[in-house]
Design a protein around this motif. Structure first.
Motif, PDB file in Angstrom:
ATOM      1  N   PHE A   1      35.027  36.615  36.347  1.00 29.78           N
ATOM      2  CA  PHE A   1      36.183  36.128  36.372  1.00 29.78           C
ATOM      3  C   PHE A   1      37.103  36.579  37.694  1.00 29.78           C
ATOM      4  O   PHE A   1      36.972  37.619  37.616  1.00 29.78           O
ATOM      5  CB  PHE A   1      36.954  35.899  34.935  1.00 29.78           C
ATOM      6  CG  PHE A   1      36.173  35.403  33.803  1.00 29.78           C
ATOM      7  CD1 PHE A   1      35.373  34.341  34.081  1.00 29.78           C
ATOM      8  CD2 PHE A   1      36.571  36.035  32.748  1.00 29.78           C
ATOM      9  CE1 PHE A   1      34.512  34.031  33.063  1.00 29.78           C
ATOM     10  CE2 PHE A   1      36.047  35.530  31.447  1.00 29.78           C
ATOM     11  CZ  PHE A   1      34.901  34.697  31.681  1.00 29.78           C
ATOM     12  N   THR A   2      37.607  35.557  38.371  1.00 26.78           N
ATOM     13  CA  THR A   2      38.440  36.031  39.158  1.00 26.78           C
ATOM     14  C   THR A   2      40.072  35.921  38.472  1.00 26.78           C
ATOM     15  O   THR A   2      40.371  35.221  37.849  1.00 26.78           O
ATOM     16  CB  THR A   2      38.651  34.868  40.470  1.00 26.78           C
ATOM     17  OG1 THR A   2      37.480  34.817  40.935  1.00 26.78           O
ATOM     18  CG2 THR A   2      39.686  35.188  41.314  1.00 26.78           C
ATOM     19  N   LEU A   3      40.440  37.142  38.625  1.00 29.20           N
ATOM     20  CA  LEU A   3      41.850  37.455  38.103  1.00 29.20           C
ATOM     21  C   LEU A   3      42.808  36.510  38.565  1.00 29.20           C
ATOM     22  O   LEU A   3      43.150  36.481  39.798  1.00 29.20           O
ATOM     23  CB  LEU A   3      42.066  38.994  38.079  1.00 29.20           C
ATOM     24  CG  LEU A   3      41.247  39.820  37.504  1.00 29.20           C
ATOM     25  CD1 LEU A   3      42.014  41.283  37.704  1.00 29.20           C
ATOM     26  CD2 LEU A   3      41.254  39.484  35.859  1.00 29.20           C
ATOM     27  N   LYS A   4      43.533  36.091  37.845  1.00 32.40           N
ATOM     28  CA  LYS A   4      44.960  35.256  38.177  1.00 32.40           C
ATOM     29  C   LYS A   4      45.944  36.437  38.884  1.00 32.40           C
ATOM     30  O   LYS A   4      45.843  37.562  38.528  1.00 32.40           O
ATOM     31  CB  LYS A   4      45.645  34.488  37.043  1.00 32.40           C
ATOM     32  CG  LYS A   4      44.824  33.470  36.299  1.00 32.40           C
ATOM     33  CD  LYS A   4      44.771  32.327  37.449  1.00 32.40           C
ATOM     34  CE  LYS A   4      44.153  31.032  36.840  1.00 32.40           C
ATOM     35  NZ  LYS A   4      43.989  29.977  37.348  1.00 32.40           N
ATOM     36  N   ASP A   5      46.910  35.958  39.581  1.00 34.13           N
ATOM     37  CA  ASP A   5      47.568  36.916  40.408  1.00 34.13           C
ATOM     38  C   ASP A   5      48.467  37.744  39.263  1.00 34.13           C
ATOM     39  O   ASP A   5      48.571  38.998  39.461  1.00 34.13           O
ATOM     40  CB  ASP A   5      48.614  36.309  41.325  1.00 34.13           C
ATOM     41  CG  ASP A   5      49.668  35.210  40.420  1.00 34.13           C
ATOM     42  OD1 ASP A   5      49.288  34.799  39.574  1.00 34.13           O
ATOM     43  OD2 ASP A   5      50.765  34.921  41.033  1.00 34.13           O
ATOM     44  N   TYR A   6      48.983  37.273  38.209  1.00 40.56           N
ATOM     45  CA  TYR A   6      49.614  38.035  37.410  1.00 40.56           C
ATOM     46  C   TYR A   6      48.708  38.925  36.530  1.00 40.56           C
ATOM     47  O   TYR A   6      49.390  40.127  36.371  1.00 40.56           O
ATOM     48  CB  TYR A   6      50.567  37.258  36.289  1.00 40.56           C
ATOM     49  CG  TYR A   6      49.529  36.657  35.158  1.00 40.56           C
ATOM     50  CD1 TYR A   6      49.055  36.968  34.067  1.00 40.56           C
ATOM     51  CD2 TYR A   6      49.324  35.304  35.444  1.00 40.56           C
ATOM     52  CE1 TYR A   6      48.562  36.536  32.955  1.00 40.56           C
ATOM     53  CE2 TYR A   6      48.363  34.616  34.609  1.00 40.56           C
ATOM     54  CZ  TYR A   6      47.945  35.161  33.443  1.00 40.56           C
ATOM     55  OH  TYR A   6      47.208  34.545  32.401  1.00 40.56           O
ATOM     56  N   GLN A   7      47.514  38.444  36.048  1.00 43.18           N
ATOM     57  CA  GLN A   7      46.576  39.416  35.520  1.00 43.18           C
ATOM     58  C   GLN A   7      46.116  40.777  36.438  1.00 43.18           C
ATOM     59  O   GLN A   7      45.997  41.812  36.175  1.00 43.18           O
ATOM     60  CB  GLN A   7      45.398  38.755  35.302  1.00 43.18           C
ATOM     61  CG  GLN A   7      45.494  37.796  34.392  1.00 43.18           C
ATOM     62  CD  GLN A   7      44.338  36.832  34.059  1.00 43.18           C
ATOM     63  OE1 GLN A   7      43.368  36.434  34.972  1.00 43.18           O
ATOM     64  NE2 GLN A   7      43.885  36.362  32.720  1.00 43.18           N
ATOM     65  N   SER A   8      45.959  40.279  37.803  1.00 40.98           N
ATOM     66  CA  SER A   8      45.777  41.362  38.909  1.00 40.98           C
ATOM     67  C   SER A   8      46.905  42.169  39.004  1.00 40.98           C
ATOM     68  O   SER A   8      46.588  43.589  39.024  1.00 40.98           O
ATOM     69  CB  SER A   8      45.544  40.908  40.242  1.00 40.98           C
ATOM     70  OG  SER A   8      45.034  41.856  41.197  1.00 40.98           O
TER      71      SER A   8
END
Length: 851
Positions: A3-10
């Motif tokens: 999965f590509t992480l959302k910005d807040y997840q990153s």
């Protein structure tokens, strides 16, 4: 990661890795202090996906987060529920292909004297209970001396395995406490709970070095650690708390939770069940239409029928009959259940098969799911968009828990401007207004909505769907779609990653053929230029790479003298490779790899590759290198985004959303275009005592009901006054109540008192007819006494400085001493004066005029 992480997840992954690195250093220091770290995020934020990214980085390192692998990392994933562990394991396998073969469920017999590095072990409370085969024989006070033994000839217990693992100097044990608020309570006796034993240590087993709590709220983890009576020698290093506003703005969670219930007393199970079926059918049509427009595969929405813990077979059979009558095109296998009995259930003439909860999302042939209470934590079903609950009124908690499984968006992104496809509906036949408010309170107080700020997620009761207003001229819609909105800057933006992602997207959409190659060539040119511009610095850096320095200390016992000496050795290939890898982390591995290929393109021997590796390592040591690369990457990204902005608007919504995300990958606010709103759900009635009142309405809103009207009953008196005043000016063509999220919302970036970037969404857009044609007015009534007022005024002033020419008026309004006063940000003097103020009250009193 799959999965590509959302910005807040990153951001959360990066912050968590830093905290865990500190915890590891803390434990490896002379004091060997044990510690704890916490990751908290509301329901639906993707905590398991974030955990997968963290564990991957622990095992293999991560260049994006500048993390080197921990060769001794061992992860013990602990919860109080074996089903939760299985679901978590399934989610980790989905999220990370690298972890797939490294996930181990601890079962008897467990024949390893130590846990192995690079593995994730799943353990639950029952596996460590006194009678479990895994631990039998450990600290058993009921066994006579000399008679103790281990079952099945395993010469050690799992507690022994833990002790050996913790005491091994080459291993670092990270214990993940999943849903950290669970399993920590006190038992009736004084015996410590199993979780307490793990955290604190007992009977010769040392305490776990690092406890990593994963939970929905900070308070829950703190209460859990307090309930576990954690000893004072365990230091809590930090809590990574994900901002709920950022989670909601990501589009990962549905924006609206709609509650429907009967307005009068009686048995309305059948009536409201039919209503629920009609809603699912309408959603099916809406998703099919959307998929046809976008060229994607249609989402097949699911209806959850929630029944009591001991459902009447006749009642469930009747419900199935009603559903089939209302939805005759349903296939034979469209029904399934997730009851605790994992076998097919008979309800009259109907046989309903069991399906495991984690399979529901992918089993798109299932359209109606029978469930009881919360099913279980740890799984989500984004395509479940309607729930009809036959639970009695006292079960509001169970209803809320099940809703928590349904709040993710099916495509992991918001469908811009479409409230219908961004909502989840809960129909409560056995509730009235009073008891429905209990569900409302549970939701407002739950993890779904728990936040210090306004996330933008709404709870609506019996709303009406507003659609495009036929009275609005086409010129207004055209102007709306061209208005400038701003992205929310990212804390840890990486310009090279941004331009690389943009290049891949542009090449995939055939807007810039070979965009990746062009981007790398541009960055290679920067590296060549730096080497030519700083020859002396490069010469020194190359020498540093090619030599290994060390020191020797000599002492003479007779005279008490000490002499320090230094030495150098020529670096071998292994040392050069280490320097190259460190340099690649600085300039990113992709750029380093292609630059080496560029330098050694025509070479016929390996020496050229060795020299290229040395050059990369040396360039990375120059302080000018990374800033120069970042500056060039930003400039190229801006060039491409500006050049292809119009072409991007002609792409599918999923591609437009991707470009919006890439645009936002910056530490500064970036320009994006607004998406046209398609529909909006709005409440049209207000409950006053035992009666209902229709909310006030106004004409000319861009989205309206069948009569061309829009409810304004939720606006405050000052907002109503501003709306009426703008209408009375006589040149109004249309107006828009700005929503609290999505790309169909006007957004302005501003910095709060701590310097953190936030999003301001002004209340109104007014479209007026002027001598110069249709123009837009941006008007924001906002109380000057509110603590964020001055920072929002600064944001409005900065925005007006950049985009003021696009608007006819940009104004902020507040009531001062009983009079509405306005700050006109189209005036350069007002902008400059407001930016110098540190108090909104002073700003209004000194620089505003009467509205």
């Amino acid at each position: 990661m799959r999965f590509t992480l959302k910005d807040y997840q990153s951001d959360a992954v990066g912050d968590t890795l830093r905290e865990l690195a500190s915890a590891r250093d803390f434990y490896r220091s002379a004091s060997k202090r044990v510690s704890s770290v916490a990751l908290t995020a509301t329901t639906g934020a993707g905590k398991t996906v974030m955990a997968a990214a963290v564990i991957e980085a622990l095992f293999w390192g991560n260049d994006e987060f500048n993390v080197v692998p921990d060769p001794g990392a061992v992860v013990l994933w602990f919860s109080d529920d074996p089903a939760l562990n299985q679901q978590t394991r399934h989610r980790l396998e989905q999220a990370s292909d690298r972890l797939r073969n490294r996930l181990v469920t601890v079962e008897h017999p467990f024949r390893y004297p130590k846990l192995q590095a690079g593995r994730v072990y799943f353990l639950n409370t029952s596996k460590l209970s006194r009678n479990s085969l895994l631990v039998r024989g450990h600290d058993d006070s009921n066994t006579l001396a000399g008679m103790d033994s281990h079952p099945d000839t395993v010469p050690f217990t799992f507690w022994d395995t833990l002790r050996s693992t913790i005491e091994d100097e080459d291993l670092t044990l990270y214990m993940v406490l999943d849903e950290a608020h669970r399993g920590m309570g006190k038992r009736p006796s004084d015996t410590p709970t199993i979780v307490k034993r793990l955290i604190n240590g007992h009977s010769g087993v040392p305490p776990v070095p690092i406890v990593w709590g994963v939970s929905a709220t900070v308070q829950r983890f703190e209460e859990a650690m307090s309930a576990a009576e954690v000893q004072s020698n365990r230091v809590h290093l930090g809590t990574v708390q994900v901002d709920p506003v950022r989670i909601q703005e990501s589009g990962l969670l549905k924006d609206d939770i709609v509650l429907d219930f009967p307005a009068e007393t009686g048995d309305f199970n059948t009536v409201l069940l039919r209503r629920g079926v009609r809603k699912v059918k309408a959603l099916s049509t809406a998703w099919a239409t959307y998929a046809l427009e976008q060229g994607d595969e249609a989402i097949k929405p699911l209806m959850v029928l929630q029944v009591p813990n001991k459902p009447s077979p006749a009642e469930v059979a009747s419900a199935i009959d009603v559903i089939r009558d209302e939805w005759p095109e349903l296939e034979a296998d469209a029904f399934a259940h997730v009851f605790g009995d994992h076998t097919a259930q008979a309800f009259g003439p109907h046989s309903v098969p069991y399906i495991s909860p984690e399979r529901v999302q992918d089993a798109s042939y299932v359209r109606v799911l029978l469930a009881k209470d919360a099913i279980s934590t740890g799984w989500d079903c984004p395509r479940a968009e309607v729930m009809v609950s036959f639970r009695p009124a006292k079960d509001e908690t169970h209803i809320t828990q099940l809703l928590g499984r349904m709040i993710r968006t099916p495509l992991a992104r918001r469908i811009e401007g479409d409230d219908l496809l961004n909502s989840v509906e809960c129909i409560l036949p056995r509730f009235n207004k009073a008891t429905a408010s209990l569900v409302l309170e549970k939701i407002m107080g739950s993890d779904l909505m728990e936040s210090d700020g306004d996330t933008g997620q709404r709870i609506l009761i019996n709303p009406q769907l507003m659609t495009a207003n036929a009275a609005i001229p086409d010129e207004v819609w055209e102007l709306f779609s061209s208005l400038p909105a701003e992205t929310l800057p990212r804390k840890h933006a990486n310009p090279i990653k941004r331009v690389t992602s943009l290049a891949h997207a542009l090449a995939a959409d055939r807007l810039v053929p070979d965009a990746g190659k062009l981007a790398h060539e541009r960055l290679h040119g920067v590296l060549n230029g730096l080497a030519a511009q700083y020859p002396k610095d490069m010469e020194k850096a190359v020498a540093d790479v090619m030599t290994v320095a060390g020191g020797t200390v000599r002492g003479q016992a007779r005279h008490g003298l000490r002499r320090d000496e230094s030495w150098t050795e020529v670096a071998d290939d292994r040392a050069i490779q280490d320097s190259y890898r460190a340099g690649a982390r600085t300039i990113t591995p992709d750029i380093a790899r292609t630059y080496v290929e560029h330098l050694a393109a025509d070479a016929e021997d390996e020496d050229a590759f060795r020299d290229a590796n040395v050059r990369v390592a040396a360039l990375a040591m120059l302080p000018q290198t990374r800033p120069a690369l970042d500056s060039t990457a930003d400039a190229l990204a801006k060039e491409w985004l500006d050049k292809h902005r119009v072409s991007m608007k002609g792409l599918s919504e999923s591609r437009q959303s991707l470009y919006a995300e890439i645009t936002a990958m910056s530490t500064d606010p970036q320009l994006i275009s607004m998406a046209l709103p398609k529909n909006r759900q709005e409440e049209t009635k207000r409950t006053v005592g035992d009666s209902e009142q229709l909310l006030e309405r106004r004409a000319l809103h861009l989205l309206a009901d069948d009569e061309g009207m829009f409810p304004v009953g939720k606006l405050n008196p000052d907002e109503i006054a501003v709306l009426d005043a703008e209408t009375e000016r006589g040149n109004l063509l249309g107006w828009y109540r700005n929503p609290t999220g999505g790309r169909d919302s006007m957004s302005i970036a501003y910095q709060d008192r701590h310097g953190d970037w936030r999003t301001l969404r002004p209340d109104f857009l007014f479209f007026v007819n002027t001598e110069g044609g249709v123009r837009a007015n941006l008007v924001d009534p906002h109380g000057h006494w509110l603590p964020d007022s001055i920072w929002k005024l600064h944001g409005m002033a900065r925005y007006a400085e950049v985009y003021g020419d696009t608007f006819h008026r940009i104004e902020s309004i507040s009531r001062v001493d009983g009079e509405l006063r306005v700050l006109d940000f189209t005036s350069p003097d007002v902008r400059s004066h407001v930016l110098e103020e540190s108090d909104a009250d002073f700003a209004y009193r000194r620089w505003s005029v009467a509205y």
